[in-house]
Design a protein around this motif. Sequence first.
Motif, PDB file in Angstrom:
ATOM      1  N   TYR A 120       0.842  -1.204   0.000  1.00  0.00           N
ATOM      2  CA  TYR A 120       0.000   0.000   0.000  1.00  0.00           C
ATOM      3  C   TYR A 120       0.877   1.254   0.000  1.00  0.00           C
ATOM      4  N   PHE A 121       1.063   1.889   1.126  1.00  0.00           N
ATOM      5  CA  PHE A 121       1.789   3.157   1.198  1.00  0.00           C
ATOM      6  C   PHE A 121       3.062   3.066   2.032  1.00  0.00           C
ATOM      7  N   GLY A 122       3.509   1.849   2.345  1.00  0.00           N
ATOM      8  CA  GLY A 122       4.667   1.699   3.212  1.00  0.00           C
ATOM      9  C   GLY A 122       4.312   2.130   4.629  1.00  0.00           C
ATOM     10  N   ILE A 123       5.291   2.648   5.354  1.00  0.00           N
ATOM     11  CA  ILE A 123       5.008   3.064   6.724  1.00  0.00           C
ATOM     12  C   ILE A 123       4.665   4.556   6.814  1.00  0.00           C
ATOM     13  N   LYS A 124       4.589   5.230   5.682  1.00  0.00           N
ATOM     14  CA  LYS A 124       4.303   6.671   5.680  1.00  0.00           C
ATOM     15  C   LYS A 124       3.003   7.049   6.402  1.00  0.00           C
ATOM     16  N   PRO A 125       1.904   6.307   6.257  1.00  0.00           N
ATOM     17  CA  PRO A 125       0.670   6.718   6.940  1.00  0.00           C
ATOM     18  C   PRO A 125       0.665   6.475   8.449  1.00  0.00           C
ATOM     19  N   PHE A 126       1.698   5.802   8.964  1.00  0.00           N
ATOM     20  CA  PHE A 126       1.702   5.417  10.361  1.00  0.00           C
ATOM     21  C   PHE A 126       2.497   6.390  11.214  1.00  0.00           C
ATOM     22  N   GLN A 127       1.872   6.805  12.287  1.00  0.00           N
ATOM     23  CA  GLN A 127       2.538   7.601  13.310  1.00  0.00           C
ATOM     24  C   GLN A 127       2.060   7.102  14.659  1.00  0.00           C
ATOM     25  N   ILE A 128       2.939   7.139  15.625  1.00  0.00           N
ATOM     26  CA  ILE A 128       2.555   6.705  16.966  1.00  0.00           C
ATOM     27  C   ILE A 128       1.403   7.582  17.444  1.00  0.00           C
ATOM     28  N   GLY A 129       0.331   6.933  17.899  1.00  0.00           N
ATOM     29  CA  GLY A 129      -0.825   7.658  18.417  1.00  0.00           C
ATOM     30  C   GLY A 129      -1.933   7.916  17.413  1.00  0.00           C
TER      31      GLY A 129
ATOM     32  N   THR B  88       9.180   0.416  13.965  1.00  0.00           N
ATOM     33  CA  THR B  88      10.576   0.196  13.613  1.00  0.00           C
ATOM     34  C   THR B  88      10.665   0.220  12.096  1.00  0.00           C
ATOM     35  N   GLN B  89      11.819  -0.072  11.554  1.00  0.00           N
ATOM     36  CA  GLN B  89      11.967  -0.109  10.103  1.00  0.00           C
ATOM     37  C   GLN B  89      11.218  -1.273   9.477  1.00  0.00           C
ATOM     38  N   THR B  90      10.955  -2.309  10.257  1.00  0.00           N
ATOM     39  CA  THR B  90      10.322  -3.498   9.688  1.00  0.00           C
ATOM     40  C   THR B  90       8.990  -3.870  10.333  1.00  0.00           C
ATOM     41  N   LYS B  91       8.654  -3.275  11.462  1.00  0.00           N
ATOM     42  CA  LYS B  91       7.429  -3.677  12.162  1.00  0.00           C
ATOM     43  C   LYS B  91       6.668  -2.474  12.701  1.00  0.00           C
ATOM     44  N   ILE B  92       5.358  -2.624  12.730  1.00  0.00           N
ATOM     45  CA  ILE B  92       4.476  -1.655  13.370  1.00  0.00           C
ATOM     46  C   ILE B  92       3.678  -2.439  14.401  1.00  0.00           C
TER      47      ILE B  92
END
Length: 134
Positions: free
Chosen positions: A19-28, A92-96
């Motif tokens: 999908y969009f990689g980890i770009k859409p993810f932020q803590i919280g 992390t670089q590999t896990k959410i």
Amino acid sequence: MESFVDHDLYITITGTHHYFGIKPFQIGNFLSLVKEPDNSFDEEAIAVTAPVIGKVGYVANSPHTIARGCLSAGRIYDLLPTECVVIPRFITQTKIIARVYPDKKLITHTEITITDSKEFKEMTDFYRRLAEEE
């Protein structure tokens, strides 16, 4: 008997590279978990969706993708409602890794408006005149 809701419940989010990689993810950030009972690849598939963006990954269901201390989609599938809230707590670089809130549901309201700028009005008038000439 104690319910799983009485304990912190953590999952690993995987498949983000589709999908969009980890770009859409932020803590919280607030995200949703949505069961996909008709998924042809995994009958216990649980999608992770972000407001406005849509699907951004899945709850990990393989021993190769689940972070230590997290539960798989198969372990929580029958315990969750059709849709609930999840909030990323570690990235992390590999896990959410995200905490699941089975008793919460995310409701979003999006408002999109167009303002009339001078250029917009001029273009609208131009196309209106063209249509009248035909």
